[in-house]
Structures are given as C-alpha cells and as structure tokens.
Design a protein around this motif. Structure first.
Motif, mmCIF file in Angstrom:
data_model
loop_
_atom_site.group_PDB
_atom_site.id
_atom_site.type_symbol
_atom_site.label_atom_id
_atom_site.label_comp_id
_atom_site.label_asym_id
_atom_site.label_seq_id
_atom_site.Cartn_x
_atom_site.Cartn_y
_atom_site.Cartn_z
ATOM 1 N N PHE A 33 53.089 -4.691 1.164
ATOM 2 C CA PHE A 33 51.690 -4.812 1.572
ATOM 3 C C PHE A 33 50.994 -5.923 0.797
ATOM 4 N N ASN A 34 51.202 -5.978 -0.501
ATOM 5 C CA ASN A 34 50.477 -6.934 -1.329
ATOM 6 C C ASN A 34 50.841 -8.378 -1.021
ATOM 7 N N LEU A 35 52.110 -8.651 -0.760
ATOM 8 C CA LEU A 35 52.504 -10.006 -0.384
ATOM 9 C C LEU A 35 51.980 -10.353 1.008
ATOM 10 N N ALA A 36 52.003 -9.380 1.913
ATOM 11 C CA ALA A 36 51.466 -9.600 3.251
ATOM 12 C C ALA A 36 49.961 -9.845 3.206
ATOM 13 N N ALA A 37 49.265 -9.125 2.329
ATOM 14 C CA ALA A 37 47.810 -9.281 2.212
ATOM 15 C C ALA A 37 47.449 -10.700 1.779
ATOM 16 N N GLU A 38 48.225 -11.266 0.870
ATOM 17 C CA GLU A 38 47.966 -12.638 0.439
ATOM 18 C C GLU A 38 48.069 -13.607 1.613
ATOM 19 N N GLU A 39 49.138 -13.495 2.378
ATOM 20 C CA GLU A 39 49.311 -14.413 3.510
ATOM 21 C C GLU A 39 48.217 -14.200 4.549
ATOM 22 N N TYR A 40 47.860 -12.948 4.781
ATOM 23 C CA TYR A 40 46.802 -12.645 5.748
ATOM 24 C C TYR A 40 45.483 -13.282 5.328
ATOM 25 N N VAL A 41 45.099 -13.125 4.080
ATOM 26 C CA VAL A 41 43.846 -13.702 3.581
ATOM 27 C C VAL A 41 43.891 -15.230 3.673
ATOM 28 N N LEU A 42 45.022 -15.817 3.326
ATOM 29 C CA LEU A 42 45.171 -17.268 3.381
ATOM 30 C C LEU A 42 44.973 -17.792 4.800
ATOM 31 N N ARG A 43 45.568 -17.129 5.768
ATOM 32 C CA ARG A 43 45.582 -17.638 7.140
ATOM 33 C C ARG A 43 44.404 -17.170 7.997
ATOM 34 N N SER A 44 43.824 -16.021 7.674
ATOM 35 C CA SER A 44 42.828 -15.428 8.574
ATOM 36 C C SER A 44 41.390 -15.503 8.057
ATOM 37 N N PHE A 45 41.199 -15.611 6.756
ATOM 38 C CA PHE A 45 39.849 -15.710 6.206
ATOM 39 C C PHE A 45 39.433 -17.183 6.121
ATOM 40 N N THR A 46 38.143 -17.417 6.043
ATOM 41 C CA THR A 46 37.637 -18.781 5.874
ATOM 42 C C THR A 46 36.964 -18.967 4.518
ATOM 43 N N ASP A 47 36.579 -17.878 3.857
ATOM 44 C CA ASP A 47 35.951 -17.956 2.540
ATOM 45 C C ASP A 47 36.993 -18.190 1.451
ATOM 46 N N ASP A 48 36.541 -18.739 0.335
ATOM 47 C CA ASP A 48 37.356 -18.706 -0.870
ATOM 48 C C ASP A 48 37.472 -17.240 -1.300
ATOM 49 N N CYS A 49 38.619 -16.862 -1.860
ATOM 50 C CA CYS A 49 38.846 -15.455 -2.201
ATOM 51 C C CYS A 49 39.537 -15.329 -3.558
ATOM 52 N N PHE A 50 39.314 -14.181 -4.186
ATOM 53 C CA PHE A 50 39.988 -13.849 -5.437
ATOM 54 C C PHE A 50 40.441 -12.397 -5.359
ATOM 55 N N MET A 51 41.665 -12.126 -5.850
ATOM 56 C CA MET A 51 42.195 -10.769 -5.830
ATOM 57 C C MET A 51 42.956 -10.486 -7.116
ATOM 58 N N LEU A 52 42.843 -9.269 -7.604
ATOM 59 C CA LEU A 52 43.684 -8.741 -8.674
ATOM 60 C C LEU A 52 44.446 -7.556 -8.108
#
Length: 326
Positions: free
Chosen positions: A13-32
């Motif tokens: 899930f966590n690796l998939a979430a990174e790719e999803y945020v990279l490809r689907s969001f438009t904002d800059d993002c930060f995650m821990l």
C-alpha cells in the motif's frame, strides 16, 4: 503543500500510495510513513540478487520493488520513511540536498551532528542513517528516503547479506554501508512517534501554505487498485528484474551438484545440472519441468514435490533441493 497523514504499515500500500500521489495529485506533498518488515528494491535491480532469499522467506519478510532507482533497503517499524512530491522545471527537479535539508535541520536542532555526504546519503560520524532516491514523472519529482531511528540492525545485516557470485547480470547493484540508528545519538530518550511529530511540525512551519490532508474513499480505492495490479504482483516485484544467469553448487549425497539456470523477464529459459563436470542424465527431467516457469521458490517447490523422482521425499528434503535454485 499537502502533508498527508499516514498510518498504514503495509509495504504494498505504501509504495502504491507514493506513485498514486505522484501521478494523480497536482499539489506539492509530504508524507511520513512506516512499513512492516520488508525489503524495498530499486527499479533497475535484480531482486533475487539483492536479498538473502532463504532468510527472507523463512522470516516472512515481504519484498517490494519501488519506482525509483538506487539500492535495496530494509524497512521495519523502527525505520521512518519520508516522501516529498514536488512540481518544478523538468531539468531542475532532481535535487537531493533540497529534500533532505528539513531532516538535517531537525536533527541539528536536536543536537545531532548529521550531514549530507556523497551523492544521496545522510550520515552521523561517517555512518549512514538515511538513503535517498528520486523518480521524475513529467514536471513532478518523487523524493523518498529512509530514516533509521531504532531499526533492528542485525535483521538488516541478515536480510541483505548476499552471495554476489551466484548471479551474472547487468542490474544495478546495491552499495553496502555501515549504518547506525538516530536514537543512539539523541541527547535523551525519545519515542519514534514523537520524532515523527517533530519532523512533521518542522515541515509544516517551513511551508506557510502547508495543510494536513487524509486520503478519502476514492484515494483508497485507487491506491488499492494499484496494489492489486502492480505492487502485490510477482511480475512487478521479481519478474521485472533484468535478465540474469544463476549458478550455485550444493552437496547432494556426497557429490558436488552444480546448478545453472538462465532467466529472462523472470522466466526460466534454460537449466543445466552438472556433477563431476558431467551433465546428469538422471536429472534431465528437471529441464522439461522447469523451462517456462517463473524463478520462484513456491512454483519450483510444487513442481519438485509432484515429480516421480522426488515424490517419496519428505518436504524437508524437497525444500533443500529447491534451495539449490536460489
């Protein structure tokens, strides 16, 4: 900037979430985020050549491929992962110092002499506590790194101990470094969750536009779909490895048995078995049974268990025979 709250510890899930945020969001993002015990290999690596296969399988350690390059790393609940996803000009996206700066600022503020060294590592007294990698997608970059806070260093050593002589390939090889936990250098005792809160608050204060965000139902659906179709699959985690030749020798009934297999896109193309420099006629059945199969322990074990030559063996004996191919 969106600072995304994350409590999941499933590495798929966590690796998939990174790719999803990279490809689907438009904002800059930060995650821990943190993972259950797992090994994360780089996009261009030969997975089996980067792990202690028998140790990993026996301890139930999941192995997952990420979309960025670089070497293999071990994750557990004592390791913190941080991710930045940022927009920018295409030729100025890759910047390891920029994205590791907030981490160094936090540690220096806590009295730790942490430094950026080499191409992408963070170290304390010359010992690595953070490895970093990046992946560019259009005008966005994913930067992610590890933070060894209180990880099981013995498990890291065992899980990533490899026999480099077994594999011939052109894959990217990991560079092993001496590692150390951050907690050892803090002036006082601190829980890992407290340290994560300090990092998050520092990022929030450093970005006036930063707001907290939690995945909604649609986000979860899309991430889980990416888990199902990619990150949980053998084809991505193992089958995407560059082509390789595998060689290993074992002692079988007092004789030195030499196994050699050629693997293309994770699938066994050719098998050779030698003993005393001669091809073993009695083992020719292996070729017909293995060619075309994935180079996967479970698949090979099932084949060997059902063959006439081994059908009277105990599972332990079949297991030892199967290990000759890993």
């Amino acid at each position: 900037m969106l600072c995304i709250n994350r409590n999941e510890t499933d590495p798929w899930f966590n690796l998939a979430a990174e790719e999803y945020v990279l490809r689907s969001f438009t904002d800059d993002c930060f995650m821990l985020w943190r993972n259950e015990p797992s090994i994360i290999v780089g996009k261009h690596q030969n997975t089996l050549a980067e792990i202690n296969h028998n140790f990993v399988r026996e301890h139930g350690i999941r192995v997952v491929r990420r979309i960025s390059g670089g070497g293999a790393v071990y994750h557990d609940q004592g390791n913190i992962n941080f991710s930045f996803v940022a927009n920018g000009e295409k030729d100025k996206l890759v910047d390891f110092r920029r994205f590791t700066k907030p981490i160094l600022e936090v540690l220096v503020n806590l009295g730790v002499d942490a430094r950026f060294e080499g191409h992408n590592d963070l170290k304390i007294n010359g010992m690595k506590f953070s490895g970093n990698a990046e992946h560019v997608y259009k005008n966005r970059v994913l930067h992610h790194g590890t933070l060894l806070f209180d990880s099981d260093l013995e498990m890291i050593n065992q899980a990533l101990t490899i026999d480099s002589e077994k594999f011939s390939d052109k894959a990217v090889k990991s560079i092993r470094s001496k590692v150390k936990n951050i907690s050892y250098h803090l002036p006082g005792q601190m829980e890992i969750t407290d340290f994560m809160d300090i990092v998050l608050n520092h990022v929030l204060k450093s970005h006036p536009d930063a707001t907290l965000y939690s995945f909604d139902e649609l986000d979860y659906e899309r991430i889980e779909e990416l888990v199902r179709t990619k990150y949980s699959t053998w084809e991505w985690n193992y089958g995407s490895s560059p082509n390789y030749t595998f060689r290993k020798s074992i002692n079988l009934s007092g004789e030195a048995l030499h196994v050699e297999i050629r693997v293309r896109q994770g699938i066994i193309e050719n098998v050779d078995i030698h003993i005393n420099e001669l091809i073993i006629g009695d083992f020719k059945w292996i070729i017909s049974n293995l060619v075309g199969l994935p180079h996967d322990y479970e698949k090979l074990f099932k084949v060997f268990r059902k063959t006439d030559q081994l059908k009277n063996w105990h599972d332990r004996s079949v297991d030892e025979f199967t290990k000759a191919f890993f």
